[in-house]
Design a protein around this motif. Structure first.
Motif, PDB file in Angstrom:
ATOM      1  N   UNK A   8      22.076  38.669  29.825  1.00  0.00           N
ATOM      2  CA  UNK A   8      22.141  37.485  28.953  1.00  0.00           C
ATOM      3  C   UNK A   8      20.743  36.969  28.634  1.00  0.00           C
ATOM      4  N   UNK A   9      19.909  36.856  29.644  1.00  0.00           N
ATOM      5  CA  UNK A   9      18.574  36.311  29.437  1.00  0.00           C
ATOM      6  C   UNK A   9      17.656  37.295  28.725  1.00  0.00           C
ATOM      7  N   UNK A  10      17.821  38.581  28.983  1.00  0.00           N
ATOM      8  CA  UNK A  10      16.999  39.578  28.284  1.00  0.00           C
ATOM      9  C   UNK A  10      17.248  39.526  26.784  1.00  0.00           C
ATOM     10  N   UNK A  11      18.515  39.461  26.368  1.00  0.00           N
ATOM     11  CA  UNK A  11      18.786  39.447  24.928  1.00  0.00           C
ATOM     12  C   UNK A  11      18.382  38.104  24.317  1.00  0.00           C
ATOM     13  N   UNK A  12      18.453  37.036  25.097  1.00  0.00           N
ATOM     14  CA  UNK A  12      17.967  35.752  24.583  1.00  0.00           C
ATOM     15  C   UNK A  12      16.459  35.825  24.326  1.00  0.00           C
ATOM     16  N   UNK A  13      15.736  36.409  25.273  1.00  0.00           N
ATOM     17  CA  UNK A  13      14.293  36.580  25.075  1.00  0.00           C
ATOM     18  C   UNK A  13      14.003  37.425  23.842  1.00  0.00           C
ATOM     19  N   UNK A  14      14.762  38.491  23.663  1.00  0.00           N
ATOM     20  CA  UNK A  14      14.541  39.373  22.519  1.00  0.00           C
ATOM     21  C   UNK A  14      14.790  38.647  21.202  1.00  0.00           C
ATOM     22  N   UNK A  15      15.851  37.869  21.147  1.00  0.00           N
ATOM     23  CA  UNK A  15      16.156  37.145  19.918  1.00  0.00           C
ATOM     24  C   UNK A  15      15.084  36.103  19.606  1.00  0.00           C
ATOM     25  N   UNK A  16      14.627  35.405  20.643  1.00  0.00           N
ATOM     26  CA  UNK A  16      13.593  34.402  20.420  1.00  0.00           C
ATOM     27  C   UNK A  16      12.256  35.041  20.059  1.00  0.00           C
ATOM     28  N   UNK A  17      11.954  36.167  20.658  1.00  0.00           N
ATOM     29  CA  UNK A  17      10.695  36.865  20.386  1.00  0.00           C
ATOM     30  C   UNK A  17      10.650  37.387  18.951  1.00  0.00           C
ATOM     31  N   UNK A  18      11.780  37.916  18.483  1.00  0.00           N
ATOM     32  CA  UNK A  18      11.798  38.540  17.148  1.00  0.00           C
ATOM     33  C   UNK A  18      12.257  37.586  16.052  1.00  0.00           C
ATOM     34  N   UNK A  19      13.002  36.557  16.404  1.00  0.00           N
ATOM     35  CA  UNK A  19      13.601  35.693  15.390  1.00  0.00           C
ATOM     36  C   UNK A  19      14.752  36.353  14.660  1.00  0.00           C
ATOM     37  N   UNK A  20      15.319  37.403  15.248  1.00  0.00           N
ATOM     38  CA  UNK A  20      16.410  38.157  14.622  1.00  0.00           C
ATOM     39  C   UNK A  20      17.702  37.962  15.418  1.00  0.00           C
ATOM     40  N   UNK A  21      18.871  38.101  14.758  1.00  0.00           N
ATOM     41  CA  UNK A  21      20.127  37.795  15.456  1.00  0.00           C
ATOM     42  C   UNK A  21      20.859  38.971  16.109  1.00  0.00           C
TER      43      UNK A  21
ATOM     44  N   UNK B 297      17.446  42.377  16.649  1.00  0.00           N
ATOM     45  CA  UNK B 297      16.519  41.894  17.681  1.00  0.00           C
ATOM     46  C   UNK B 297      16.259  42.952  18.743  1.00  0.00           C
ATOM     47  N   UNK B 298      17.325  43.636  19.191  1.00  0.00           N
ATOM     48  CA  UNK B 298      17.163  44.531  20.340  1.00  0.00           C
ATOM     49  C   UNK B 298      18.179  45.648  20.328  1.00  0.00           C
ATOM     50  N   UNK B 299      17.773  46.763  20.911  1.00  0.00           N
ATOM     51  CA  UNK B 299      18.682  47.838  21.294  1.00  0.00           C
ATOM     52  C   UNK B 299      18.788  47.792  22.814  1.00  0.00           C
ATOM     53  N   UNK B 300      20.018  47.702  23.303  1.00  0.00           N
ATOM     54  CA  UNK B 300      20.274  47.586  24.742  1.00  0.00           C
ATOM     55  C   UNK B 300      20.973  48.849  25.216  1.00  0.00           C
ATOM     56  N   UNK B 301      20.361  49.549  26.166  1.00  0.00           N
ATOM     57  CA  UNK B 301      20.939  50.780  26.706  1.00  0.00           C
ATOM     58  C   UNK B 301      20.859  50.780  28.221  1.00  0.00           C
ATOM     59  N   UNK B 302      21.917  51.241  28.873  1.00  0.00           N
ATOM     60  CA  UNK B 302      21.771  51.635  30.268  1.00  0.00           C
ATOM     61  C   UNK B 302      20.934  52.917  30.283  1.00  0.00           C
ATOM     62  N   UNK B 303      19.894  52.952  31.100  1.00  0.00           N
ATOM     63  CA  UNK B 303      19.038  54.140  31.143  1.00  0.00           C
ATOM     64  C   UNK B 303      19.878  55.379  31.411  1.00  0.00           C
TER      65      UNK B 303
ATOM     66  N   UNK C  31      13.207  46.904  22.882  1.00  0.00           N
ATOM     67  CA  UNK C  31      13.936  47.944  23.612  1.00  0.00           C
ATOM     68  C   UNK C  31      14.238  47.419  25.018  1.00  0.00           C
ATOM     69  N   UNK C  32      15.537  47.245  25.309  1.00  0.00           N
ATOM     70  CA  UNK C  32      15.971  46.742  26.613  1.00  0.00           C
ATOM     71  C   UNK C  32      16.668  47.866  27.366  1.00  0.00           C
ATOM     72  N   UNK C  33      16.180  48.164  28.556  1.00  0.00           N
ATOM     73  CA  UNK C  33      16.873  49.114  29.429  1.00  0.00           C
ATOM     74  C   UNK C  33      17.586  48.347  30.538  1.00  0.00           C
TER      75      UNK C  33
ATOM     76  N   UNK D 144      10.659  47.226  26.687  1.00  0.00           N
ATOM     77  CA  UNK D 144      10.032  45.910  26.569  1.00  0.00           C
ATOM     78  C   UNK D 144      10.587  44.947  27.603  1.00  0.00           C
ATOM     79  N   UNK D 145      11.854  45.137  27.942  1.00  0.00           N
ATOM     80  CA  UNK D 145      12.526  44.337  28.958  1.00  0.00           C
ATOM     81  C   UNK D 145      13.391  45.272  29.797  1.00  0.00           C
ATOM     82  N   UNK D 146      13.457  45.006  31.098  1.00  0.00           N
ATOM     83  CA  UNK D 146      14.258  45.831  32.000  1.00  0.00           C
ATOM     84  C   UNK D 146      15.066  44.902  32.883  1.00  0.00           C
ATOM     85  N   UNK D 147      16.381  45.098  32.895  1.00  0.00           N
ATOM     86  CA  UNK D 147      17.240  44.262  33.738  1.00  0.00           C
ATOM     87  C   UNK D 147      17.556  44.992  35.035  1.00  0.00           C
ATOM     88  N   UNK D 148      17.680  44.224  36.114  1.00  0.00           N
ATOM     89  CA  UNK D 148      17.978  44.807  37.425  1.00  0.00           C
ATOM     90  C   UNK D 148      18.854  43.846  38.214  1.00  0.00           C
ATOM     91  N   UNK D 149      19.493  44.372  39.251  1.00  0.00           N
ATOM     92  CA  UNK D 149      20.278  43.578  40.207  1.00  0.00           C
ATOM     93  C   UNK D 149      20.685  44.531  41.333  1.00  0.00           C
TER      94      UNK D 149
END
Length: 453
Positions: free
Chosen positions: A125-138, A215-221, A250-252, A276-281
């Motif tokens: 959720x936060x990664x895509x929010x960052x991407x949208x704010x960074x690019x200004x794209x929806x 804004x972003x392409x989101x992929x599981x690596x 590019x979000x992995x 550009x962004x990497x999510x983990x848990x």
């Protein structure tokens, strides 16, 4: 492993009764489930109150990467609780800073800023929010055959049927086909051809959606729950190039594949790609205390140098969670746990599963890395018809239910999804434990073979 307690049927019955009276379970029809009452766990095993012990080839939800009850992590949580149980995220705290440093040391490239969350879905959720704010794209692009979490945007990004009930069709998400040669949507006959055609399909999708809107392409690596499909050589590098060309973030998503699961700290390391962004848990602390996060590139972090980031969580960087992450990462480094995952995968699990596939008509394909493997179960190896229909339930899912029950009777807890079983033991699994699990799988697959053509 410590001595397993003697059976205590009365205690088990009490736990089960309280669960049935008060606990509302996720992803379930409440009246149709019968949860196992668990009495304890250690290392690669857990056990119930009836005295049954299970080799955990599911790692619960593919998150107990260092096994159950690792003493160094348990001790770290206890010590932190005695020192400082909680503090708001706006303060600088030693354990939070150290957890961020240890994660940043291991992420690829310049992903050196860490935003902590409570788990993987919030990280997405936060990664895509960052991407949208960074690019200004929806818009966001994500793949079919994917899972990104159950919160509002994350579930819309998800490409499996769990999305359907909550898909608002207004979240700005467009799905596309990622490469998967065994069930290729592109009719490819080689990995190279699948890569080329998948990249062309992605470019076509971008062109028709409008690059300036994305804004972003989101992929599981490496997609996890959807089937552990290792991308062909060049694919992720190709996506990186496309993102660079169009100014797309590019979000992995490494929530499941990260922290040793594939035999590297992050699956991205196999492909030489930096997102550009990497999510983990999950594996960051083996789920001992809820924790996730976003690793952020210097460019995106700079967007919020003078501009507040409009997001936060009460428990962001919770001290107990961060203490468990510090202990987990240090234990993994000191004990060679990532190297063990790589070696077990290459020398035991991979060869063992391929031998099993040769013996069983129900095994269509074996794929994976490290301790992250899947068996694609089929009715017919020639036609590749899945053993059960897509998203099967009830009687239609009986072949997979029979297989799972056979595993449990043999003392192995499997990870089963649709027509697949995933082989995902802890990164700490020993050669003997891996061979024990493979032997149980080998026998249990007889139940799947009974449903083949």
């Amino acid at each position: 492993m410590s001595v397993q307690p003697s059976p205590d049927l009365a205690a088990g019955a009490a736990v089960k009764a309280a669960d049935r009276a008060h606990v509302f379970h996720s992803w379930s029809a409440q009246g149709l489930i019968d949860p196992l009452a668990v009495a304890g766990a250690e290392g690669s095993y857990f056990w119930d109150y009836d005295g049954n012990r299970y080799l955990d080839f599911s790692c619960q939800l593919v998150n107990t990467n260092i096994g159950h009850q690792h003493p160094k992590v348990v001790a770290a949580i206890q010590e932190q609780a005695a020192k400082l149980c909680t503090i708001a995220p706006g303060f600088a705290v030693d354990v939070r800073s150290e957890a961020a440093r240890l994660v940043a040391e291991r992420t690829p490239g310049d992903l050196d800023k860490i935003f902590f969350t409570n788990g993987g879905a919030e990280a997405v959720e936060n990664a895509v929010r960052m991407a949208r704010l960074h690019t200004g794209r929806p818009k966001l692009l994500s793949a079919y055959r994917s899972y990104h979490g159950a919160t509002a945007t994350a579930i819309n990004l998800t490409g499996d049927p769990r999305r359907w009930a909550s898909d608002s069709a207004s979240a700005g998400v467009v799905h596309f086909w990622a490469p998967f040669l065994y069930r290729s949507p592109f009719h490819s006959d080689s990995e190279a051809q699948e890569c080329e055609r998948a990249l062309r399909h992605l470019e076509d999708t971008i062109a028709f959606e409008g690059p300036q809107t994305i804004a972003a392409i989101v992929l599981e690596t490496i997609p996890g729950t959807a089937g552990i499909m290792v991308p062909p050589p060049g694919y992720l590098a190709g996506v990186r190039e496309i993102c660079d060309r169009y100014g797309i973030v590019f979000i992995l998503d490494e929530v499941m594949a990260g922290f040793g699961r594939t035999g590297h700290w992050f699956a991205a390391d196999h492909f030489g790609v930096t997102p550009d962004l990497l999510t983990f848990a999950k594996g960051v602390n083996s789920g001992y205390v809820p924790l996730g996060g976003v690793a952020i590139s210097a460019e995106i972090a700079a967007t919020f140098d003078q501009r507040p980031y409009p997001g936060g969580l009460t428990y962001s960087g919770h001290p107990l969670a961060c203490a468990s992450a510090v202990a987990t990462i240090n234990a993994m480094a000191e004990e060679g746990i990532v190297e063990n995952a790589a070696a077990i995968g290459e020398n035991v699990i991979g060869p063992g599963l391929r031998e099993i596939a040769d013996r069983h008509p129900s095994v269509g394909e074996v794929r994976g890395l490290g301790v992250f493997w899947a068996l694609d179960l089929v009715k017919d190896k020639e036609t590749r018809e899945p053993l059960v229909p897509y998203n099967a339930s009830g009687p239609a899912n009986q072949p997979m239910a029979d297989f799972a029950a056979a595993c449990k009777r043999g003392g192995l807890w499997p990870f089963v999804n649709m027509n697949r079983t995933h082989v995902v033991p802890p990164c700490t699994v020993t050669e003997a434990e891996a061979k024990e699990g493979l032997a149980i799988l080998d026998e249990a697959l007889g139940a799947a073979d009974a449903h083949t053509a």
